[in-house]
Every structure is written in C-alpha cells, then in structure tokens.
Design a protein around this motif. Structure first.
Motif, mmCIF file in Angstrom:
data_model
loop_
_atom_site.group_PDB
_atom_site.id
_atom_site.type_symbol
_atom_site.label_atom_id
_atom_site.label_comp_id
_atom_site.label_asym_id
_atom_site.label_seq_id
_atom_site.Cartn_x
_atom_site.Cartn_y
_atom_site.Cartn_z
ATOM 1 N N PRO A 2 7.914 -7.854 21.987
ATOM 2 C CA PRO A 2 8.013 -9.173 21.350
ATOM 3 C C PRO A 2 7.780 -10.307 22.343
ATOM 4 O O PRO A 2 8.208 -10.242 23.510
ATOM 5 N N LEU A 3 7.071 -11.350 21.880
ATOM 6 C CA LEU A 3 6.645 -12.435 22.748
ATOM 7 C C LEU A 3 7.739 -13.492 22.861
ATOM 8 O O LEU A 3 8.363 -13.866 21.857
ATOM 9 N N HIS B 139 12.441 -14.613 20.387
ATOM 10 C CA HIS B 139 11.130 -13.965 20.496
ATOM 11 C C HIS B 139 10.327 -14.149 19.203
ATOM 12 O O HIS B 139 10.858 -14.561 18.173
ATOM 13 N N LEU B 140 9.042 -13.830 19.312
ATOM 14 C CA LEU B 140 8.143 -13.819 18.164
ATOM 15 C C LEU B 140 7.696 -12.388 17.919
ATOM 16 O O LEU B 140 7.268 -11.692 18.843
ATOM 17 N N GLU B 141 7.787 -11.952 16.650
ATOM 18 C CA GLU B 141 7.386 -10.598 16.290
ATOM 19 C C GLU B 141 6.454 -10.646 15.086
ATOM 20 O O GLU B 141 6.488 -11.612 14.313
ATOM 21 N N VAL C 175 -2.900 -17.179 15.212
ATOM 22 C CA VAL C 175 -2.115 -16.103 14.600
ATOM 23 C C VAL C 175 -0.802 -16.650 14.045
ATOM 24 O O VAL C 175 -0.355 -16.267 12.958
ATOM 25 N N LEU C 176 -0.175 -17.570 14.763
ATOM 26 C CA LEU C 176 1.058 -18.197 14.282
ATOM 27 C C LEU C 176 0.818 -19.004 13.006
ATOM 28 O O LEU C 176 1.571 -18.914 12.031
ATOM 29 N N GLN C 177 -0.247 -19.809 13.015
ATOM 30 C CA GLN C 177 -0.551 -20.648 11.850
ATOM 31 C C GLN C 177 -0.857 -19.811 10.618
ATOM 32 O O GLN C 177 -0.647 -20.260 9.490
ATOM 33 N N ALA C 178 -1.336 -18.605 10.821
ATOM 34 C CA ALA C 178 -1.644 -17.715 9.698
ATOM 35 C C ALA C 178 -0.411 -16.993 9.172
ATOM 36 O O ALA C 178 -0.511 -16.228 8.210
ATOM 37 N N GLY C 179 0.737 -17.220 9.786
ATOM 38 C CA GLY C 179 1.965 -16.589 9.331
ATOM 39 C C GLY C 179 2.074 -15.123 9.703
ATOM 40 O O GLY C 179 2.806 -14.373 9.052
ATOM 41 N N LEU C 180 1.381 -14.695 10.747
ATOM 42 C CA LEU C 180 1.406 -13.294 11.163
ATOM 43 C C LEU C 180 2.432 -13.029 12.257
ATOM 44 O O LEU C 180 2.738 -11.874 12.558
ATOM 45 N N LEU C 181 2.962 -14.066 12.877
ATOM 46 C CA LEU C 181 4.060 -13.975 13.827
ATOM 47 C C LEU C 181 5.181 -14.875 13.328
ATOM 48 O O LEU C 181 4.922 -15.944 12.768
#
Length: 528
Positions: free
Chosen positions: A170-171, A217-219, A205-211
């Motif tokens: 996780p980021l 953390h971001l998963e 990727v964040l804006q697309a709702g995938l994280l």
C-alpha cells in the motif's frame, strides 16, 4: 421582477426552442425536474445556476453580460447596449452574441429591450467577438492516431503496474489525499519512469476512483478489480473520465483544440493561450500564470493520448480528445486505436510474453503453460507446436522475424467497470421536458390556480385576493413567516408570480423583495 419576465419569455418559446435552452442548461434537468415554466424560471435564475453557466461563456458573451449589468436594472434598450459597446443595434456580431446568451436563458429580448440576469464584473465597453488565431500547420491524421494509441496503451500498462504494486505494498498517502512524494521515487524505479510522470499517472488512477485511503495508505478499491478485468477500451475510458472531470481548464483546452480546423496542429503553444483566454475568460482570470497552466495541461493530455506531439513544440488533438469534447463513447474510440493484445513467443525456448495479463491467463489455461510472472509463461512444447496449439485454441499467430505475434481471434467479453460518478447527472431528456412544459394546459394555468397549488395553507378567498394583486398590480397585505420562524406584516404591490415565490415592491423595506408562497400565512386588503 426579472423572474416574471423570464417566465413570460419562456412561455413564448416553441418546444424546439425551449429544448435548445435546456440542452445548454443542464442545471434545469436535475431531479426533481421542474413541473412548469415558473418553476423552470426559478431554477434558471438562482445565483448558483447563473454563476455555473457564466463560467462557460466566451469573452464576447461575458462582455455583453457585464455591460448590461453596468447599464442598470433590466430591461435595457438594445440600442443603449449597442452604443455602449461601440456598435449599431443591428450589428451582426452583437446579434450572434445575444443569441448565444438567449440560448442559455441569460439574456432575452422583449421588443426593443433586453432583459437579463445580472452578473458580477465591471465593463470598460470592450467587445471582442473575433477569436484570436493560433499558429497552425498541417498534421497527418494517421500519425496522430498511431501516436495516440501508443500513449494510451502505455497509460494502461503503467496504471495496471501501479495498482499491482499498491496491492502488494500500500502506498503512503499525503494529507491532501494524494500519493506521498517519497513513493514517487520508489515507483519511478519500479516502473522505469521519471518521478513527474509517476506523480501524473498516480493522480490519474486516483481521479478514476481506483485507489482509496485506508488509514495512512492508499490501496486499490473494489472498482480496481473490475477495472483490471475489463476490456482495454473500457479501462482507458474510466481513466480519461476521471481526468476530464477535474480542472475546468482541462475541458477548455481540449474543446479549444477540438474546434480548430481538422488535420491541423498548433505550432507554438504560446499562440494557443490567447484563444484559451478568449474561450473561457472567467477560469482564465483565476490563473495568473495561464501560459504555464496551458502548457502543463497540454503535456498531461499528451501523456494520456488525448493530444499528441506531431513535431517538437507542435501538438494536435487526437480522436480520444475529440470523443471527450463531443461527449461520445471514449471506449468505442479507444477500441479502434489501441493495439490488439499480443503474445510474443520467443523461438527456441518458447517463452511467451503477454502485454495483457488477461490474455496470458487465457493462453495458460488453454495450453497448460507454466506461469513465471504475471506477464510471462513458458511451454514444454516446441515453438511450432505451441503456435499450432494457440491457433487451435482460437488465437491468431503471425510470424514476425524470429518472433511470433499471437493475437486473440475474437475478443472475449469482459465485464465493464462501473462508470465514475458524474456531477449532477441529467435525469430527463431535454426534448421530452420541453415538450411537457409547453403543453397549453400547463402554460395557461391561471395565477390563482398556481397559488392554490403552491400555497395550500391559504383559504380560497385569500388565494384569489393574492392572484388579483398579481394580475392587476394592486396593493395587498400579507403576513409572512421567514425561514427562522419570524413573522412580519407587509404591504406589497406590483406583484409578479415567479415559480414558488411572489416578487413585489415591499412598502416596509422600500425595495423589491421575494416572498416564498408557502410562507405566506395570511392575505387581506390593505388597511389604508
């Protein structure tokens, strides 16, 4: 009184004309849809609705709006507006600009006068109806399509790799919700990219709702699982939809490029900036360093395949960008642009490498291959036998020198990912709503019928008295309870019915006031 004038103008429109207004004012289409033209006028004339549509106006339309507001309360004679702008009343460019504004229900004619919804801003009398022309050169359509497909394919690969890494490790998350800067360095080494590119792809990727955040953390989200299983065109559509829904100037820049002549490219980005400023003056005013912002947005769009670089310092919009600007299906356009998923079979050792892990999944299952990595497998058979088995399993092998490219003969259906949520989606077709609102039985409802429907707390004789005041402009006494529950007694005159409110001159306040019908608790004749 402006809202009442707007109602009267809307009543004079044919269904086709009203539909054109509604198409340009999606704020009028959200649930619950307006039940009649007075309710529609009330929705079109709210401050929030006006502010939203004004931010989309080009420079000449904004200049006219600011000039009208500066000239005083509506209505304003058209001749006076023309004189203020240094034009004649029958000037064709002024007429075209007023048509743009009337199609958005911001300005509308009443004989030789103009009614309008006021805006903030001061006019110096400028009127610039001709857009600046950027430096253009011819562009090769085929080269643009190829470059766009390659960029979009790279985006999909980097996004998938980033999600795979986030699932394993996780980021770290910044306080603002983005990927922490220290992760950019780690991901740059992993993906073989520069840190700024990693930051950009992570944002997409964040804006697309995938994280999504999970503590510090971001998963990957559950939507990411569906995204990984979808067809490439659907995956790309979701990424671009997230990017498109971000900064308003992104949409401005792409639409400006879309409106340029076909098969052309902008030779100098500095020459595009004046056109962006002309096309969207309000968003542009908010950016003191507009040159840098436009340059950055073009660079973003190029990485996504929305634009392409045809030469150094020269760029053009791609079919993906045109689909975004037109509101067409990005997935369908992407399906024609993206290279087909392929398997590369290395001669001698029969090592099979897949650009698309899903395609390799099918090949491993069909041929009982040995999986070495998400995109690598080996076969125990010879290269010739492996190729024959792939062909029998429905793949399409093609020899290219020492390697064999194998593509799927027919793409297998995969579930489409859920679409990213859009802000305030329309809930009714504008043509259907326009037809319903222009039904004579609804258009010709009398004031007393409207008042009875919207103020059921009034006795019939009170509703009739208030309707008489609307029809004849006579003074009337009301008891009014405001939103805080405070009651007051008013004498109003020159009343107009505007949707759910009565607009009238208030003797107590010595000014125009609006009174919500369902908060008027009593009506009587004035005592003096």
């Amino acid at each position: 009184m402006t809202r009442g004038a707007l109602v009267r103008w809307l009543q004079g429109l044919e269904a086709r004309e009203l539909g054109e207004v509604l198409r340009r004012r999606p704020d009028a289409l959200t649930a619950p849809s307006p039940g009649d033209l007075t309710a529609l006028a009330a929705r079109l004339s709210t401050r929030t609705a006006i502010a939203d549509v004004v931010t989309t106006l080009p420079l000449p339309a904004l200049q006219v709006m600011e000039a009208l507001t500066q000239l005083g309360e509506p209505p304003v004679p058209r001749a006076r507006l023309a004189d203020f702008l240094g034009r004649t009343p029958d000037d064709t460019e002024l007429d075209a600009t007023l048509r743009v504004l009337s199609q958005r229900a911001l300005v509308w004619p009443d004989g030789s006068d103009l009614w309008f919804l006021g805006v903030d801003g001061v006019s110096d009398g400028s009127f610039d109806p001709v857009p600046p022309a950027p430096a253009l050169i011819p562009a090769d359509r085929g080269a643009i399509r190829t470059a766009a497909g390659e960029s979009a394919d790279a985006l999909l690969q980097h996004a998938a790799a980033l999600l795979d890494e986030a699932a394993e490790h996780p980021l770290a998350r910044q306080r603002n919700g983005g990927v922490a800067a220290r992760e950019h360095t780690r991901l740059a080494g992993l993906l073989g990219l520069d840190e700024p590119l990693v930051a950009h792809f992570a944002d997409v990727v964040l804006q697309a709702g995938l994280l999504a955040p999970d503590g510090a953390h971001l998963e990957p989200t559950t939507a990411a699982t569906a995204w990984m299983a979808a067809e490439p065109g659907e995956r790309l559509a979701r990424l671009l939809a997230g990017w498109w829904s971000g900064l308003p100037l992104r949409r401005v820049v792409v639409r400006v490029l879309h409106d340029l002549p076909p098969d052309t490219a902008v030779h100098d980005i500095d020459s595009l900036v004046p056109l962006v400023r002309w096309s969207a003056p309000l968003p542009a005013r908010a950016e003191p360093a507009l040159d840098d912002v436009v340059s950055g947005l073009v660079a973003e769009a190029t990485l996504l395949g929305v634009c392409v670089m045809t030469e150094p310092d020269t760029f053009a919009i791609s079919p993906l960008g045109r689909a975004l600007a037109d509101g067409r299906s990005v997935a369908e356009v992407a399906a024609r642009l993206l290279p087909a998923p392929s398997l590369r079979i290395h001669s001698g050792v029969t090592v099979i490498v897949a650009a698309d892990p899903a395609l390799l999944d099918d090949a491993v299952s069909a041929l009982d291959l040995t999986r070495l990595a998400p995109t690598v497998a080996i076969s125990r058979d010879s290269t010739a036998d492996t190729v024959a088995a792939l062909r029998a399993a429905g793949f399409r092998p093609e020899r290219e020198g020492p390697q064999v490219q194998v593509r799927r003969a027919a793409p297998a259906p995969r579930p489409a990912p859920p679409a990213p949520p859009t802000r305030r989606p329309p809930t009714v077709d504008p043509t259907e709503l326009a037809r319903r609102l222009t039904i004579p039985a609804q258009r010709d409802a009398t004031p007393v019928e409207q008042i009875r429907r919207r103020a059921p707390q009034l006795r019939p004789e009170q509703a009739q008295l208030l309707a008489d005041a609307v029809e004849h402009g006579t003074p009337v006494w009301i008891r009014y309870v405001d939103a805080n529950g405070r009651a007051s007694e008013r004498v109003i005159e020159n009343a107009e019915l505007a949707g759910t409110v009565i607009e009238a001159w208030c003797r107590l306040r010595r000014d125009d006031r609006a009174f919500t019908l369902d908060k008027i608790v009593a009506v009587a004749r004035p005592r003096h």
